[in-house]
Design a protein around this motif. Structure first.
Motif, PDB file in Angstrom:
ATOM      1  N   SER A  82      31.617  52.383  27.429  1.00 53.47           N
ATOM      2  CA  SER A  82      30.851  53.605  27.884  1.00 53.47           C
ATOM      3  C   SER A  82      31.269  54.941  27.594  1.00 53.47           C
ATOM      4  O   SER A  82      30.927  55.877  27.446  1.00 53.47           O
ATOM      5  CB  SER A  82      30.246  53.479  29.300  1.00 53.47           C
ATOM      6  OG  SER A  82      31.450  53.447  30.278  1.00 53.47           O
ATOM      7  N   TRP A 129      25.466  55.693  23.414  1.00 48.15           N
ATOM      8  CA  TRP A 129      24.182  54.843  23.736  1.00 48.15           C
ATOM      9  C   TRP A 129      24.504  54.039  24.891  1.00 48.15           C
ATOM     10  O   TRP A 129      23.795  53.626  25.612  1.00 48.15           O
ATOM     11  CB  TRP A 129      23.823  54.086  22.463  1.00 48.15           C
ATOM     12  CG  TRP A 129      24.590  52.860  22.176  1.00 48.15           C
ATOM     13  CD1 TRP A 129      25.706  52.879  21.137  1.00 48.15           C
ATOM     14  CD2 TRP A 129      24.587  51.464  22.384  1.00 48.15           C
ATOM     15  NE1 TRP A 129      26.267  51.720  20.987  1.00 48.15           N
ATOM     16  CE2 TRP A 129      25.442  50.728  21.782  1.00 48.15           C
ATOM     17  CE3 TRP A 129      23.687  50.969  23.361  1.00 48.15           C
ATOM     18  CZ2 TRP A 129      25.566  49.486  22.054  1.00 48.15           C
ATOM     19  CZ3 TRP A 129      24.028  49.676  23.633  1.00 48.15           C
ATOM     20  CH2 TRP A 129      25.057  49.022  22.795  1.00 48.15           C
ATOM     21  N   VAL A 130      25.890  53.451  25.021  1.00 44.15           N
ATOM     22  CA  VAL A 130      26.268  52.527  25.959  1.00 44.15           C
ATOM     23  C   VAL A 130      26.323  53.531  27.507  1.00 44.15           C
ATOM     24  O   VAL A 130      25.931  53.013  28.555  1.00 44.15           O
ATOM     25  CB  VAL A 130      27.916  52.023  25.886  1.00 44.15           C
ATOM     26  CG1 VAL A 130      28.157  51.088  27.032  1.00 44.15           C
ATOM     27  CG2 VAL A 130      27.668  51.028  24.751  1.00 44.15           C
ATOM     28  N   LYS A 132      24.558  55.974  28.239  1.00 45.01           N
ATOM     29  CA  LYS A 132      23.032  56.208  28.511  1.00 45.01           C
ATOM     30  C   LYS A 132      22.550  54.992  29.303  1.00 45.01           C
ATOM     31  O   LYS A 132      21.712  55.169  30.009  1.00 45.01           O
ATOM     32  CB  LYS A 132      22.425  56.865  27.311  1.00 45.01           C
ATOM     33  CG  LYS A 132      22.702  58.077  26.766  1.00 45.01           C
ATOM     34  CD  LYS A 132      22.261  58.736  25.747  1.00 45.01           C
ATOM     35  CE  LYS A 132      22.739  60.189  25.168  1.00 45.01           C
ATOM     36  NZ  LYS A 132      22.036  60.701  23.764  1.00 45.01           N
ATOM     37  N   THR A 133      23.039  53.934  28.758  1.00 48.15           N
ATOM     38  CA  THR A 133      22.413  52.797  29.308  1.00 48.15           C
ATOM     39  C   THR A 133      22.737  52.409  30.584  1.00 48.15           C
ATOM     40  O   THR A 133      22.105  52.151  31.494  1.00 48.15           O
ATOM     41  CB  THR A 133      22.777  51.724  28.531  1.00 48.15           C
ATOM     42  OG1 THR A 133      22.230  51.574  26.866  1.00 48.15           O
ATOM     43  CG2 THR A 133      22.388  50.325  28.937  1.00 48.15           C
ATOM     44  N   GLU A 134      24.094  52.860  30.892  1.00 47.20           N
ATOM     45  CA  GLU A 134      24.758  52.983  32.233  1.00 47.20           C
ATOM     46  C   GLU A 134      24.192  53.743  33.006  1.00 47.20           C
ATOM     47  O   GLU A 134      23.770  53.363  34.187  1.00 47.20           O
ATOM     48  CB  GLU A 134      26.261  53.244  31.977  1.00 47.20           C
ATOM     49  CG  GLU A 134      27.118  53.298  33.398  1.00 47.20           C
ATOM     50  CD  GLU A 134      28.256  53.652  33.390  1.00 47.20           C
ATOM     51  OE1 GLU A 134      28.682  54.945  33.602  1.00 47.20           O
ATOM     52  OE2 GLU A 134      29.163  52.767  32.523  1.00 47.20           O
ATOM     53  N   ARG A 135      23.693  54.978  32.641  1.00 43.73           N
ATOM     54  CA  ARG A 135      22.897  55.892  33.577  1.00 43.73           C
ATOM     55  C   ARG A 135      21.608  55.313  33.942  1.00 43.73           C
ATOM     56  O   ARG A 135      21.334  55.497  35.216  1.00 43.73           O
ATOM     57  CB  ARG A 135      22.983  57.279  32.716  1.00 43.73           C
ATOM     58  CG  ARG A 135      24.013  58.139  32.574  1.00 43.73           C
ATOM     59  CD  ARG A 135      23.741  59.205  31.907  1.00 43.73           C
ATOM     60  NE  ARG A 135      24.925  60.224  31.713  1.00 43.73           N
ATOM     61  CZ  ARG A 135      25.039  61.314  31.154  1.00 43.73           C
ATOM     62  NH1 ARG A 135      23.981  61.470  30.192  1.00 43.73           N
ATOM     63  NH2 ARG A 135      26.166  62.124  31.038  1.00 43.73           N
ATOM     64  N   TYR A 136      20.824  54.717  33.043  1.00 45.44           N
ATOM     65  CA  TYR A 136      19.649  54.155  33.180  1.00 45.44           C
ATOM     66  C   TYR A 136      19.758  53.041  34.510  1.00 45.44           C
ATOM     67  O   TYR A 136      19.113  52.962  35.089  1.00 45.44           O
ATOM     68  CB  TYR A 136      18.882  53.770  31.947  1.00 45.44           C
ATOM     69  CG  TYR A 136      17.449  53.197  32.035  1.00 45.44           C
ATOM     70  CD1 TYR A 136      16.476  54.021  32.257  1.00 45.44           C
ATOM     71  CD2 TYR A 136      17.470  51.897  32.108  1.00 45.44           C
ATOM     72  CE1 TYR A 136      15.194  53.481  32.521  1.00 45.44           C
ATOM     73  CE2 TYR A 136      15.980  51.116  32.585  1.00 45.44           C
ATOM     74  CZ  TYR A 136      14.952  52.323  32.338  1.00 45.44           C
ATOM     75  OH  TYR A 136      13.648  51.680  32.548  1.00 45.44           O
ATOM     76  N   ILE A 137      20.519  52.182  34.254  1.00 49.03           N
ATOM     77  CA  ILE A 137      20.811  51.077  35.084  1.00 49.03           C
ATOM     78  C   ILE A 137      21.171  51.522  36.387  1.00 49.03           C
ATOM     79  O   ILE A 137      20.577  51.437  37.541  1.00 49.03           O
ATOM     80  CB  ILE A 137      21.865  50.144  34.616  1.00 49.03           C
ATOM     81  CG1 ILE A 137      21.350  49.410  33.198  1.00 49.03           C
ATOM     82  CG2 ILE A 137      22.011  49.079  35.865  1.00 49.03           C
ATOM     83  CD1 ILE A 137      22.405  48.514  32.688  1.00 49.03           C
ATOM     84  N   LEU A 148      16.343  53.830  21.855  1.00 49.65           N
ATOM     85  CA  LEU A 148      15.926  52.664  23.172  1.00 49.65           C
ATOM     86  C   LEU A 148      15.461  53.436  24.296  1.00 49.65           C
ATOM     87  O   LEU A 148      14.582  53.097  24.738  1.00 49.65           O
ATOM     88  CB  LEU A 148      17.516  52.257  23.675  1.00 49.65           C
ATOM     89  CG  LEU A 148      17.392  51.431  24.918  1.00 49.65           C
ATOM     90  CD1 LEU A 148      16.506  50.067  24.615  1.00 49.65           C
ATOM     91  CD2 LEU A 148      18.792  50.922  25.187  1.00 49.65           C
ATOM     92  N   ARG A 149      15.661  55.083  24.519  1.00 51.73           N
ATOM     93  CA  ARG A 149      14.946  55.595  25.540  1.00 51.73           C
ATOM     94  C   ARG A 149      13.564  55.821  25.151  1.00 51.73           C
ATOM     95  O   ARG A 149      12.775  55.830  26.004  1.00 51.73           O
ATOM     96  CB  ARG A 149      15.906  56.925  25.592  1.00 51.73           C
ATOM     97  CG  ARG A 149      15.235  57.836  26.813  1.00 51.73           C
ATOM     98  CD  ARG A 149      16.142  58.971  26.850  1.00 51.73           C
ATOM     99  NE  ARG A 149      15.127  59.834  27.919  1.00 51.73           N
ATOM    100  CZ  ARG A 149      15.553  59.926  29.149  1.00 51.73           C
ATOM    101  NH1 ARG A 149      16.368  59.227  29.758  1.00 51.73           N
ATOM    102  NH2 ARG A 149      14.872  60.929  30.059  1.00 51.73           N
ATOM    103  N   ILE A 203      11.429  52.590  25.975  1.00 52.19           N
ATOM    104  CA  ILE A 203      11.223  52.355  27.423  1.00 52.19           C
ATOM    105  C   ILE A 203      10.293  53.517  27.722  1.00 52.19           C
ATOM    106  O   ILE A 203       9.240  53.243  28.667  1.00 52.19           O
ATOM    107  CB  ILE A 203      12.717  52.586  28.032  1.00 52.19           C
ATOM    108  CG1 ILE A 203      13.488  51.638  27.782  1.00 52.19           C
ATOM    109  CG2 ILE A 203      12.277  52.540  29.569  1.00 52.19           C
ATOM    110  CD1 ILE A 203      14.858  51.574  28.555  1.00 52.19           C
TER     111      ILE A 203
END
Length: 403
Positions: A70, A75-76, A78-83, A142-143, A146
């Motif tokens: 991350s 992108w990793v 941002k995925t961490e933030r979403y989770i 990805l965002r 979703i």
């Protein structure tokens, strides 16, 4: 009313929004409502500067965790933030029964698991600040996927919409939701007025983000090249301006630093490239700050709060480059207005009090319809000047806080 204000924030990207929410919260309380702000933190933050010190403000944050890579791949991260937000929402949902809000006010954001159900179970209103189908085109793949997948379920789950421009409201009429247009306001007392200085060069300011193409920071830099006799102050993190002598890059500034800078400025530059996301109307928070400071304005969009005025220069919509004719018009505008302030009548058009009286009236309208199972058309009756003034005075009664 018991109002729960639900937002997603972090300390880096949302400084303007933080003060908008704080000022709105304080006004609602002075008007006699029990209001709280619950924040889904995007990062591993437990405090939001400017908000967390307020009573009734709570930050929901998942236990600290990090995905591998991350720190190296955006992108990793941002995925961490979403989770993190999704896990935080589950915690928030468990606590909402303790507060028992009569209405949830929600800032439009990306879909999260369980969010549509939460909004559907309560009387809820969504604030819409952009034409989201255009805005999302500038986000990572990805965002974007979703957001598009969950967008309609969120809109259908709310009971009303507050749109900041007529253009945005027109796009959402198809969903058949009660709606109204309330543009962004500002507490005029928060920003000091400019102090014109006739000596030296004129100073122009642009506050924005380098990663949002529609703000047109590239056009501001080009304008600075064409007008080397003026000093351009750019407040923006990570701005690559090179060695241009008449540009001062301030990076990101805190509220106190920005207010101090406004007092020394002559002209405010607003969004110049709104056409890049196919919008014609806007009411940016940064321009509300310029107006509060009394700065004459250079804009390239329609703002429903601002009339035609000699202290406001509107550049053509769809501006791609600055030809000699427009550079000359801008230069003449700066020379005429550098020592002047916007009129008080224009400043009052964006006063927070006028916006919040209307917002609370819309809430009451929806709440009455919810209780009686009958919702008539919303027609706003402006409050008297005395009522607005009374609501803006500090209350001598402490509003009870419940968690």
């Amino acid at each position: 009313m018991r109002i729960l204000y639900l937002v997603t924030l972090d300390n880096i990207h949302d400084t303007g929004k933080i003060y908008k929410i704080r000022d709105r919260l304080n006004y609602w309380r002075r008007a006699g409502h029990l209001a709280q702000v619950w924040i889904l933190s995007r990062d591993h933050e437990y405090a939001i500067r400017g908000l967390s010190e307020q009573e009734g403000v709570k930050v929901f944050n998942a236990l600290p965790f990090h995905l591998r890579l991350s720190g190296r791949l955006s992108w990793v991260k941002k995925t961490e933030r979403y989770i993190r937000q999704a896990v935080s929402l589950r915690q928030l949902s468990r606590e909402i029964a303790l507060f028992q809000p009569e209405l949830i006010y929600y800032h439009q954001h990306i879909w999260l698991p369980g969010l549509a159900g939460l909004l559907h179970r309560h009387l809820s209103v969504m604030e819409v600040n952009v034409i989201d189908t255009e805005e999302v085109k500038f986000t990572p793949l990805l965002r974007r996927w979703i957001y598009r997948a969950g967008r309609k379920s969120l809109i259908r789950s709310v009971d009303g919409l507050v749109c900041v421009t007529p253009e945005i409201e027109a796009r959402f009429k198809r969903y058949g939701k009660p709606s109204c247009v309330i543009s962004n306001g500002i507490d005029l007392n928060r920003i000091p007025l400019k102090r014109p200085d006739p000596s030296g060069r004129a100073h122009l300011i642009f506050v924005g983000s380098s990663d949002i193409p529609s703000q047109g920071i590239d056009l501001v830099i080009r304008l600075a090249r064409r007008l080397p006799q003026y000093v351009f102050h750019i407040v923006c993190p990570d701005l690559p301006v090179g060695k241009q002598q008449n540009i001062i890059s301030h990076g990101a500034l805190c509220d106190t630093q920005l207010k101090s800078l406004y007092m020394r400025m002559d002209i405010g530059i607003g969004t110049l490239a709104l056409h890049r996301k196919h919008m014609q109307q806007a009411c940016p928070l940064k321009v509300r700050e310029y107006i509060a400071a009394g700065l004459p304005l250079i804009l390239a969009y329609e703002d429903c709060d601002l009339p035609d005025d000699p202290h406001i220069l509107r550049l053509p919509y769809g501006l791609q480059h600055l030809d000699d004719a427009w550079v000359s018009k801008i230069e003449a505008f700066v020379e005429r207005n550098r020592l002047k302030r916007l009129s008080e009548s224009i400043r009052q058009r964006v006063a927070l009090e006028r916006k919040e009286v209307m917002r609370l009236a819309f809430f009451e309208h929806l709440l009455n319809g919810y209780r009686t199972n009958h919702l008539s058309a919303f027609i706003f009756q402006p409050a008297s000047e005395e009522a607005i003034a009374q609501a803006t005075e500090p209350s001598s009664v402490q509003t009870p806080i419940a968690f």
